[in-house]
Design an enzyme around this catalytic site. Sequence first.
Site, PDB file in Angstrom:
ATOM      1  N   ALA A  31      -3.219   9.274  -4.136  1.00  0.00           N
ATOM      2  CA  ALA A  31      -3.581   7.883  -4.377  1.00  0.00           C
ATOM      3  C   ALA A  31      -2.399   6.947  -4.202  1.00  0.00           C
ATOM      4  CB  ALA A  31      -4.163   7.685  -5.760  1.00  0.00           C
ATOM      5  N   THR A  32      -2.733   5.781  -3.637  1.00  0.00           N
ATOM      6  CA  THR A  32      -1.677   4.883  -3.218  1.00  0.00           C
ATOM      7  C   THR A  32      -2.294   3.680  -2.523  1.00  0.00           C
ATOM      8  OG1 THR A  32       0.516   5.135  -2.254  1.00  0.00           O
ATOM      9  CG2 THR A  32      -1.265   5.582  -0.818  1.00  0.00           C
ATOM     10  N   THR A  33      -1.478   2.715  -2.139  1.00  0.00           N
ATOM     11  CA  THR A  33      -1.929   1.715  -1.170  1.00  0.00           C
ATOM     12  C   THR A  33      -0.804   1.480  -0.176  1.00  0.00           C
ATOM     13  OG1 THR A  33      -3.277   0.600  -2.837  1.00  0.00           O
ATOM     14  CG2 THR A  33      -2.797  -0.633  -0.828  1.00  0.00           C
TER      15      THR A  33
END
Lengths: 255, 269
Positions: A31-33
Amino acid sequence: MQGDFYQILKEQGYALGMPGQSGAGQPLTTATTILAFKYCDGVLVAGDRRATAGNMVMYDRTDKVLEIDRHCVMAIAGVPATAYEMARVLEHSFKYYRRTQLQELSFEGKLRALSKLLKENVPAALAGTGAVVPIFAGYDADQEAAKIYFYDILGAEFEGVEYAVSGSGSPTIRGILHYVNTWGEQPLSTMSQEQATIQALRLLTCAAEFDSATGGVNREAGLYPVVKLITAEGVTAMADPYLRSLFESNVSKGV
Amino acid sequence: MYEEPYRWVEAVGNRRQYLDEQFAQGSPVVGVVCDQGILLMTMSKGTPKLYEIYDRLAFGGMGHPADLEKLRFTLLEMAHVEGFNRSAADVTGSRLVKYGIAPVVKQAFEEVFKAPSIVKIMLAELGQKAGKDNFLTINYDGVFEEKNQYAVLAATSSVEQRMIEYLRPQSCVSLKEAVDLVIRTWAVGDRAQRQAHELRESHEGAKESSDQLVTDSQTLLTHIRQRMEGKMIECALLDRHVSGTSKYRTLGSVELKALLPSDLSSALT
């Protein structure tokens, strides 16, 4: 004599991303952006700094925008262990090619190299222990243009003509990017470096607002996202004091 | 016929003579440390003789291009596999030479039924800290030496000695001074090699020329100008000030023109 470093590694018994049955079901750091878009001088690539495992925050100082060589970066979303390993393989492969063949690997060749690694990683990705969904951006010297490509976990490569996003926070900002680019005051590709950096900080702040797995700005700890610019001159990382001043004058008032 | 020890010694002696002849007309290589980094220089006909091996390692060679390529690839593979499996800091010139190519070169030299490697190699290593720069040279028989401030490769050890004698008392701080010094040192070596070769050709003596060491800058620059016809000056720098991990860069013709002594830069095409 082909200048293929990955082949040499494989001949020595190296294997990328082995599927691990026992690992399935365990919370993995994911998870990340990450985002990339074209601005007037080239391409801006940015990423938040949080690494999570399930609902645990593992680390808040991750650099997800990795410089592969002087003209290319790989922004990573997914399992960091595999992503960092891929970045290391790519970095060494591009250097090895340049030093053995006495010429730079073409931009097209660099894209294929990442695609190949993702394909090799499919068993681990499908087993749930090593999925990586990167963005690759760089300056194509032959075409004299900075370009953005994004991938799926199976290794398919797509060109992000104006922008590309990846990670758990990306659905939030994908719509915003489309809106800003289409109906905003000016298209992304005409923005100055400063305007583009402000946009990147705002977009990542938005992602952090709606996605718990994306880290926003932590002013107390002096933590700002990683923002890198790719132009004909190469890759430049934006320094934290510069990001802080832009954040305080253009982003924080709305938060 | 080589089963008796003295025959083997004789064969190795012949091999030495054969190899010395192969290098007689080769282009010397000079490396010096300066403020900006490590400068390597040679003169080549088109095939480069200076190469990048790893982030802080440069390679200069004399000899047969195919043999040089083979060893260059060996070094590149060893360096990159080591850099990947361990770290860039573990890739050192010393380990690559001592445990990597020196044994290979020595073995090729002593296996009298097989062709030897016609190579002399210089590895320059830019230190992580000032004062930690290093040179390693390997002879065609696998003998290697380590040096700090400068290193040279030439056809024979006596020519190398002459170049060192010229180089040792001189100091170079800036890159411009370093370019000037390596060019003149190259001329000292090349001039000595040519004189020795001409003497052998004219059968006046089988030994090296015994004339005085020429140190007059003008004579040396004139020699370079004459030798520049159909050849190019090749300069590579391990640059301390370059950003990023890879410190190697070649000096392009524009930069070289600005750095060369004025009467040579006009001769540069």
